[in-house]
Design a protein around this motif. Structure first.
Motif, mmCIF file in Angstrom:
data_model
loop_
_atom_site.group_PDB
_atom_site.id
_atom_site.type_symbol
_atom_site.label_atom_id
_atom_site.label_comp_id
_atom_site.label_asym_id
_atom_site.label_seq_id
_atom_site.Cartn_x
_atom_site.Cartn_y
_atom_site.Cartn_z
ATOM 1 N N VAL A 1 0.862 -1.170 0.000
ATOM 2 C CA VAL A 1 0.000 0.000 0.000
ATOM 3 C C VAL A 1 0.901 1.222 0.000
ATOM 4 O O VAL A 1 1.702 1.401 0.921
ATOM 5 N N ASP A 2 0.796 2.015 -1.050
ATOM 6 C CA ASP A 2 1.679 3.169 -1.236
ATOM 7 C C ASP A 2 3.147 2.759 -1.128
ATOM 8 O O ASP A 2 3.976 3.463 -0.535
ATOM 9 N N GLY A 3 3.459 1.586 -1.677
ATOM 10 C CA GLY A 3 4.837 1.116 -1.711
ATOM 11 C C GLY A 3 5.306 0.406 -0.468
ATOM 12 O O GLY A 3 6.407 -0.160 -0.463
ATOM 13 N N GLN A 4 4.506 0.360 0.591
ATOM 14 C CA GLN A 4 4.891 -0.279 1.840
ATOM 15 C C GLN A 4 4.233 -1.654 1.954
ATOM 16 O O GLN A 4 3.014 -1.777 1.832
ATOM 17 N N THR A 5 5.046 -2.682 2.201
ATOM 18 C CA THR A 5 4.526 -4.042 2.331
ATOM 19 C C THR A 5 3.648 -4.161 3.575
ATOM 20 O O THR A 5 4.018 -3.691 4.656
ATOM 21 N N GLN A 6 2.499 -4.806 3.411
ATOM 22 C CA GLN A 6 1.554 -4.976 4.512
ATOM 23 C C GLN A 6 1.368 -6.459 4.804
ATOM 24 O O GLN A 6 1.205 -7.270 3.888
ATOM 25 N N ARG B 1 -2.603 3.746 -3.097
ATOM 26 C CA ARG B 1 -2.226 2.867 -4.197
ATOM 27 C C ARG B 1 -1.963 1.455 -3.678
ATOM 28 O O ARG B 1 -1.266 1.261 -2.693
ATOM 29 N N VAL B 2 -2.574 0.457 -4.332
ATOM 30 C CA VAL B 2 -2.447 -0.943 -3.930
ATOM 31 C C VAL B 2 -1.737 -1.723 -5.028
ATOM 32 O O VAL B 2 -2.054 -1.582 -6.209
ATOM 33 N N GLU B 3 -0.761 -2.541 -4.622
ATOM 34 C CA GLU B 3 -0.060 -3.428 -5.549
ATOM 35 C C GLU B 3 -0.040 -4.832 -4.946
ATOM 36 O O GLU B 3 0.219 -4.995 -3.754
ATOM 37 N N VAL B 4 -0.318 -5.833 -5.762
ATOM 38 C CA VAL B 4 -0.300 -7.229 -5.316
ATOM 39 C C VAL B 4 0.461 -8.046 -6.345
ATOM 40 O O VAL B 4 0.260 -7.885 -7.558
ATOM 41 N N SER B 5 1.338 -8.924 -5.869
ATOM 42 C CA SER B 5 2.087 -9.821 -6.756
ATOM 43 C C SER B 5 2.195 -11.186 -6.101
ATOM 44 O O SER B 5 1.953 -11.339 -4.896
ATOM 45 N N ARG C 1 -7.454 -4.042 -8.187
ATOM 46 C CA ARG C 1 -7.810 -2.635 -8.369
ATOM 47 C C ARG C 1 -6.636 -1.763 -7.947
ATOM 48 O O ARG C 1 -5.861 -2.120 -7.050
ATOM 49 N N SER C 2 -6.504 -0.608 -8.573
ATOM 50 C CA SER C 2 -5.303 0.209 -8.384
ATOM 51 C C SER C 2 -5.215 0.828 -7.003
ATOM 52 O O SER C 2 -4.129 1.203 -6.567
ATOM 53 N N GLY C 3 -6.340 0.977 -6.307
ATOM 54 C CA GLY C 3 -6.275 1.571 -4.981
ATOM 55 C C GLY C 3 -7.654 1.843 -4.425
ATOM 56 O O GLY C 3 -8.660 1.338 -4.912
ATOM 57 N N PHE C 4 -7.697 2.675 -3.374
ATOM 58 C CA PHE C 4 -8.954 2.956 -2.695
ATOM 59 C C PHE C 4 -8.841 4.286 -1.981
ATOM 60 O O PHE C 4 -7.742 4.779 -1.696
#
Length: 741
Positions: free
Chosen positions: A81-86, A427-431, A443-446
């Protein structure tokens, strides 16, 4: 599954009517004292909730063949989330439209005890929900469709309705212009959806611009933004095409061209803004149980013109609404396979004495610009852009397949994300670690707006409006009936039935059932008493009221304690013509402040037209009674308005077949029964001939059958009865929902 003979079923309907009359008379409520009531509605469930608990998002993972990957473990996912791993605090694989989808989504946001689960979503062990598939929305951007594009959009809709629509799949057809009207509602009724598809018509939004060469939205925007090459091209074109306007000055030509561009840009901005606003409403439309939605956005593209308007902000609100509602958008270019070229038909001229970059006025550049919003909308919501293909119907099927299985990931937001300030886009990123061969769609974010603030507003508003002194029962019922979705705080069940007779005016009957357990009772002499106001409204397919009636039911309890009782009342409605009707009923407990409602579509066929038709199936529950006096003791039959059946019982269905063709040997009609669950056939009977021997009215033949429920797992189902006339090759189908407990 058995099909009793007409003789054995004789008198069945009369027994049901007699039983129903007894149920109406048996209004002795249960004797449990009303508990403290919570007037809040449970309609604020969202797929993505942002609060101090957990935030969730849905993720689709596909292999190289585009098939969902369903064997991944939580430790294989990396979420940022915004580049930070959660860290993942909840993980679950979910089948879209399954009975347990809603409960899985609710579990992922409770946050009291964060857990990680890899099991498939299971149905709730308590009262099963009504049968629901995953929600599907078709948004027809008719303000950005040519007449050919409108025809393709209708083909897409009809192909889905006839070939892809599974029973129990709530589907909404919406449009930018709103021409769908009252039919713009979630439903799985094919008749309603067909009627909605027929309302999609060409809407001309063309600007009366007769100058040459043609000026597209993109070129007009370029000129408005100061693109000198595009301006020079049109200025030179205007001077050469207007030799009679002498003397022609350069500054005069520039004013004409700039004014033309501003007009086109302003008009394009208005239409684009209308599209984005309508799309936001469709994305966030209230519908059935919480679950993943798939929205097909059918358009020919447009530019996000942002001249003196906040279209960019509106677009971001659409993305945020899609995240909250769990909506994945697939965009379809209704132009199909198109290869734009600069030719004589385009009106562009390459012989102008000016060194102009013709890519500025290239139709291919126009098409790319129009498709940019289609690509972005799909990417930002975790979907896919389906462009430059003539196989749009197949593309819809592919999209439904690849979204059938997905993962729910949830994490706890940082304290700063829920502080009291304006919402921000995250911004959300998933891999998937170590799997570059997989495609991950998310989805790109929320927007991190706090959902619990909205939830409190809903609760306080509902509590305030529940006071009889503030709002009368009539006003409350009118407001509830007019809402887009049902209320469930006060349990209300509806069974709307058409089973008219040939030669008689069309009519239908609405059976309404109340469960009095949550009703608030008060002492009345030696008993307890409560009053519940019930209203029934019948609307035609334009939303016009054709029938309305209300009444107050007085409920009495002998003493505290005991279980809940069901109270049934009926509203017979006379109609003036056949057609599509929606029955809406609502109930209001003035003392307790609770309201409930239920909606159902009914298709009343035109029996005078002589076409094959079916009545609404009347389904009842048949229990086996242990004989205590004589072996011929009848089996108990009960009519359940809520259509909930014990697993040990048998479901008995009765309906009428109208206008079957007559031959020497009688009617040649084949009947078929299917029971659907989660879009799949759970039980079926082979086609069998309709027995019409002894039918008093050959144009109205009774049919009945029984379905054993012992082999079905608890949960929601759809009963589908079909008739096929082998003489005329006509066919008719009816469906009714029921639940096995």
């Amino acid at each position: 599954m058995t099909t009793p003979s007409p003789r054995r079923a004789a008198g069945f309907l009369l027994r049901c009517i007699a039983l129903f009359s007894l149920l109406l008379a048996a209004s002795a409520p249960s004797s449990q004292l009303a508990r403290a009531q919570d007037p809040r509605r449970d309609d604020d469930d969202e797929v993505l909730r942002v609060s101090t608990n957990l935030v969730q998002t849905d993720v689709t993972v596909l292999d190289k063949q585009g098939r969902p990957v369903t064997d991944l473990r939580p430790e294989q996912f990396e979420l940022k989330v915004d580049g930070q791993t959660q860290p993942l605090l909840f993980f679950e694989r979910v089948t879209a439209g399954s009975a347990g989808e809603a409960s899985a989504l609710r579990r992922s946001t409770r946050g009291a005890t964060p857990t990680v689960s890899t099991t498939a979503a299971s149905a709730s062990a308590t009262r099963p929900a009504p049968p629901r598939g995953r929600s599907v929305i078709f948004f027809i951007d008719d303000l950005h469709l040519s007449s050919e594009g409108v025809a393709r959009a209708r083909d897409i809709l009809l192909s889905y309705i006839e070939r892809r629509l599974a029973p129990g799949t709530p589907t909404l057809i919406a449009s930018t212009s709103g021409q769908i009207g009252f039919l713009q509602q979630f439903t799985d009724d094919r008749a309603v959806l067909r009627a909605a598809a027929r309302r999609v018509r060409y809407q001309s939004t063309a600007i009366l611009d007769f100058d040459q060469p043609p000026m597209s939205e993109r070129i007009a925007l370029e000129i408005d933004r100061g693109n000198r090459g595009a301006l020079d091209y049109y200025v030179v074109s205007w001077i050469r095409d207007n030799p009679s306007r002498s003397p022609t000055r350069r500054d005069t030509a520039e004013q004409v061209v700039r004014g033309r561009a501003r007009t086109i840009v302003e008009r394009a901005a208005q239409v684009s803004e209308a599209t984005i606003s309508s799309l936001e409403s469709a994305v966030g439309a209230r519908g059935p149980e919480p679950g993943r939605r798939i929205l097909f956005f059918v358009s020919e593209g447009f530019t996000l013109t942002n001249r003196k308007r906040d279209i960019g902000d509106k677009y971001r609100r659409v993305i945020a609404a899609a995240a909250r509602a769990g909506t994945v958008v697939y965009t379809l270019d209704a132009r199909g396979l198109a290869v734009p070229m600069l030719d004589a038909s385009s009106g562009m001229r390459a012989d102008i004495e000016l060194e102009t970059d013709l890519t500025v006025v290239s139709p291919s550049a126009d098409m790319a610009a129009q498709q940019e919003v289609l690509r972005g909308l799909a990417a930002d919501t975790g979907g896919r852009a389906l462009l430059n293909t003539n196989g749009l119907e197949q593309a819809v099927e592919s999209a439904l397949g690849e979204t059938a299985e997905y993962y729910v990931l949830a994490w706890r937001p940082e304290a700063a994300e829920t502080a009291g300030r304006s919402p921000q886009f995250r911004r959300v990123e998933v891999s998937v670690r170590g799997r570059p061969d997989l495609t991950v769609r998310v989805r790109s974010g929320f927007l991190d707006a706090r959902a619990d603030d909205a939830r409190q507003r809903v609760a306080s508003g509902a509590a305030g409006s529940a006071t009889p002194a503030v709002r009368s029962s009539n006003a409350t019922l009118s407001a509830v009936i007019a809402e887009a979705a049902e209320r469930r705080a006060l349990p209300v069940e509806l069974y709307a039935i058409f089973n008219g007779e040939t030669g008689s005016p069309p009519s239908l009957t609405a059976l309404v059932q109340l469960t009095d357990e949550p009703v608030r009772f008060a002492p009345a002499g030696e008993k307890l008493q409560a009053e519940v106001t019930v209203a029934c409204v019948v609307l035609d397919d334009t939303g016009k009221t054709v029938f309305s009636e209300g009444r107050t039911l007085t409920l009495t309890r002998a003493a505290p304690g005991g279980g809940a009782s069901r109270v049934i009342t009926q509203f017979p409605a006379q109609l003036t013509k056949p057609g599509l009707y929606q029955v809406r009923v609502a109930a209001h407990d003035a003392r307790g402040g609770l309201t409930g409602s239920a909606f159902q579509w009914v298709e009343v066929p035109d029996l005078k037209a002589g076409r094959l038709a079916l009545s609404t199936p009347v389904i009842v529950e048949r229990h086996t009674v242990t004989a205590t006096t004589a072996p011929e003791t009848p089996q108990a039959v009960s009519l359940n308005v809520d259509r909930r059946f014990a697993r040990a019982s048998r479901l008995r269905a009765e309906l009428y077949v109208y206008n079957a063709a007559r031959a020497a040997g009688g009617a040649n009609v084949e009947m078929e029964i299917k029971v659907w669950r989660d879009g799949r056939v759970a039980l079926s009977a082979p086609p069998h001939k309709l027995a019409d021997a002894g039918a008093a009215d050959p144009s109205r033949i009774r049919y009945d059958a029984e379905v054993p429920l012992r082999g079905l797992a608890p949960g929601p189902y759809i009963l589908e009865v079909s008739a096929a006339d082998r003489t005329t090759r006509a066919a008719a189908t009816r469906q009714i929902a029921f639940t096995v407990e």
